[in-house]
Design an enzyme around this catalytic site. Structure first.
Site, PDB file in Angstrom:
ATOM      1  N   LYS A 175      34.924  17.948  45.385  1.00 41.92           N
ATOM      2  CA  LYS A 175      35.241  17.243  44.132  1.00 41.92           C
ATOM      3  C   LYS A 175      36.416  17.973  43.493  1.00 41.92           C
ATOM      4  CE  LYS A 175      34.944  16.816  39.970  1.00 41.92           C
ATOM      5  NZ  LYS A 175      36.165  16.818  39.112  1.00 41.92           N
ATOM      6  N   GLU A 250      34.256  31.372  40.324  1.00 48.27           N
ATOM      7  CA  GLU A 250      35.522  32.083  40.163  1.00 48.27           C
ATOM      8  C   GLU A 250      36.106  31.569  38.847  1.00 48.27           C
ATOM      9  OE1 GLU A 250      37.889  34.624  40.341  1.00 48.27           O
ATOM     10  OE2 GLU A 250      36.581  34.543  42.087  1.00 48.27           O
ATOM     11  N   CYS A 284      44.452  32.187  37.162  1.00 47.29           N
ATOM     12  CA  CYS A 284      43.391  33.055  36.653  1.00 47.29           C
ATOM     13  C   CYS A 284      43.798  34.513  36.810  1.00 47.29           C
ATOM     14  CB  CYS A 284      42.066  32.744  37.300  1.00 47.29           C
ATOM     15  SG  CYS A 284      42.142  32.759  39.059  1.00 47.29           S
ATOM     16  N   GLU A 385      40.784  33.651  27.364  1.00 45.98           N
ATOM     17  CA  GLU A 385      41.773  33.144  28.313  1.00 45.98           C
ATOM     18  C   GLU A 385      42.516  31.950  27.704  1.00 45.98           C
ATOM     19  OE1 GLU A 385      40.627  31.079  32.019  1.00 45.98           O
ATOM     20  OE2 GLU A 385      41.899  32.560  33.007  1.00 45.98           O
TER      21      GLU A 385
HETATM   22  C1  UN1 Z   1      43.874  31.305  40.695  1.00 43.91           C
HETATM   23  O1  UN1 Z   1      44.674  31.265  39.775  1.00 43.91           O
HETATM   24  O2  UN1 Z   1      42.733  30.777  40.569  1.00 43.91           O
HETATM   25  O3  UN1 Z   1      46.733  35.816  43.208  1.00 43.91           O
HETATM   26  C2  UN1 Z   1      44.160  31.850  42.021  1.00 43.91           C
HETATM   27  C3  UN1 Z   1      47.247  34.750  42.898  1.00 43.91           C
HETATM   28  C4  UN1 Z   1      47.057  33.549  43.789  1.00 43.91           C
HETATM   29  C5  UN1 Z   1      45.746  32.890  43.536  1.00 43.91           C
HETATM   30  C6  UN1 Z   1      45.454  32.601  42.116  1.00 43.91           C
HETATM   31  N1  UN1 Z   1      47.143  33.945  45.171  1.00 43.91           N
HETATM   32  O4  UN1 Z   1      47.907  34.611  41.890  1.00 43.91           O
END
Ligand code: UN1
Length: 494
Positions: A175, A250, A284, A385
């Site tokens: 999804k 995550e 993230c 965040e």
């Molecule tokens: C994300 O933003 O969920 O390390 C992953 C990084 C990328 C992955 C980010 N390879 O910025």
């Protein structure tokens, strides 16, 4: 008329049972519609779960190297289509073409990496205390799994979940975020083209409340893998807790880059600019806090400002653009609210802070790159965040304090330190409460063979990528074979 796309259930492309659809639009130009997609409801999720369940037994019996070989072919096709997919990705979610290429490449790398795992998929042999008895551990697939992905990495993150699910022998229901349904569809088409058996990977488009939640709650779905916000992750975790389902999360973070007095300032500045503003801060792993030593703070700040003020903001398809739009209007408003909150809290706005209007900007979600000074660790803009092009400088005058500040949030995904002092390096490596620690490298840009995940509220202890990715989708099964011809009792009982 925009093209109408469908769900993929049991190897067939089908509309949502409701017949309703939603659109995907270009964040740099809201007039451009990339397609319409099925607005799925619980019945559609149910159909996908049924198809996955039907496919599961034969799939789990398929030799692991054979399962993994599909990924090799997926990687090859993605390589051929890299340019086309990257361009569509920039049009669908906004980030610069360079970064979209990086996203597709990360997907390719991981498909190849996991293809290799199919010829390993190791367990252990374990000695028995009894004669003529043999023990071993093998990985057992969890079964039918639900994969819920965000829009910021429309190819890489789905593959972080789909690829290990495939190697592990799980049947998946995918999804994707409602902001990037086109890229999700194109990815699933590649799996169809390489001949993945029907039902092993199903695609259900739609919104979280209507399609995501029924997926989490579906009785045949044994595990959920989710990447997204803390708020949604918490809700999923609660539901999975009640239902006794495995769930790997995550979630957000408040990443940090520490600059010590001996740092190579130009490198620290470049890493900060890249870490804070790539993907418009919508990673993230984005650098949303800069903890800078007083001895170099004014020089660092001047250099950073110069770098940031020179950034061209615009459509990610234009070659010299560094800062692309944010994903949608709602996210733009949220970022602007945080900028206001920061100012009210007493942080000093050094640059940016506003949306961009006028030629080339009016139809998109453009924000100026924003840097705060005099941010303090307890401010909301230092704790929550934002997921936008905003970063702030926090002062420090000592390594222990810098680490304390770095650790002073509920999150813990990615931390960087710029220094050549070996004592600082090892203190940081030992004490930073982050799943990813970088020394003299930016907080973004993790590689696929390295386990990816965070501490504290960033997740719930799972790791994606790396060999650990298989742990999300398998149970350990301990098998013991007694060939003594007797009933032997362990623990010395006779
Ligand atoms: C994300 O933003 O969920 O390390 C992953 C990084 C990328 C992955 C980010 N390879 O910025």
């Amino acid at each position: 008329m925009a093209e109408g796309y469908r769900n993929y259930i049991g190897g067939k492309w089908v509309p949502a049972s409701s017949g309703e659809t939603f659109e995907s639009r270009n964040p740099a130009n809201r007039d451009e519609v990339l397609g319409t997609f099925p607005r799925s409801m619980p019945e559609d999720v149910d159909a996908a779960a049924g198809a996955a369940k039907d496919a599961y037994l034969d799939w789990m019996r398929t030799p692991v190297p054979e399962r993994a070989d599909y990924l090799l072919r997926v990687g090859l096709l993605l390589e051929q289509r890299k340019e086309e997919l990257s361009e569509l990705m920039t049009r669908e979610m906004g980030k610069t073409l360079k970064e979209s290429r990086g996203d597709v490449q990360e997907g390719i790398d991981f498909a190849y990496y996991m293809a290799g795992e199919g010829r390993r998929f190791f367990g252990h042999t374990v000695p028995s205390e009894l004669r003529d008895k043999f023990s071993m551990t093998i990985r057992h697939p969890i079964g039918v799994v639900g994969l819920i992905t965000p829009w910021n990495f429309p190819i890489a993150i789905p593959l972080w979940k789909i690829a290990p699910a495939i190697v592990s022998g799980c049947a998946s229901i995918f999804k994707p975020a409602e902001d990037t349904p086109l890229l999700a569809t194109l990815l699933v088409q590649v799996f169809e083209e390489v001949g993945l058996p029907p039902g092993v990977l199903n695609l259900v488009h739609g919104y979280g409340e209507e399609a995501g939640e029924p997926l989490v709650q579906h009785p045949d779905v044994r595990a959920i893998s989710f990447t997204g916000s803390l708020e949604v992750g918490r809700h999923i975790n609660e539901m999975c807790g009640r239902l006794m389902k495995r769930c790997s999360l995550e979630l957000g973070s408040k990443n940090v880059l520490i600059v010590m007095p001996d740092a190579e300032l130009d490198l620290a500045v470049e890493a900060s600019a890249w870490g804070a503003f790539a993907t418009s801060g919508q990673r993230c792993t984005a650098t949303s806090r800069l903890v800078v030593h007083d001895d170099v703070r004014s020089e660092f700040t001047d250099k950073l400002l110069q770098r940031v003020k020179g950034m061209k903001v615009g459509n990610g398809l234009e070659p010299d653009v560094e800062l692309a739009p944010v994903i949608n209007e709602k996210q733009k408003q949220r970022v602007l609210e945080y900028i206001e909150i920061g100012q009210k809290e007493g942080a000093k706005l050094l640059t940016g802070g506003q949306e961009l209007t006028g030629d080339g900007y009016d139809k998109g979600n453009f924000l100026a790159p924003t840097v705060f000074d005099e941010m303090t660790p307890e401010m909301r803009i230092a704790q929550e965040e934002i997921f936008g092009p905003v970063t702030g400088i926090i002062r420090t005058n000592d390594i222990d304090e810098a680490i304390r500040i770095a650790n002073s949030t509920n999150y813990g995904l990615s931390a960087a330190i710029y220094t050549h002092d070996i004592s600082n390096v090892f203190k940081a490596v030992r004490e930073l409460e982050f799943g990813l620690v970088y020394v003299n490298a930016p907080t973004i840009g993790a590689e696929v063979q390295i386990p990816f995940g965070g501490m504290k509220s960033t997740g719930n202890g799972h790791r994606e990528a790396g060999p650990q990715a298989l742990d999300e989708f398998t149970e350990w099964k301990a098998v013991s074979v007694d060939f003594s011809g007797k009933v032997q009792k362990a623990q010395g009982i006779d």
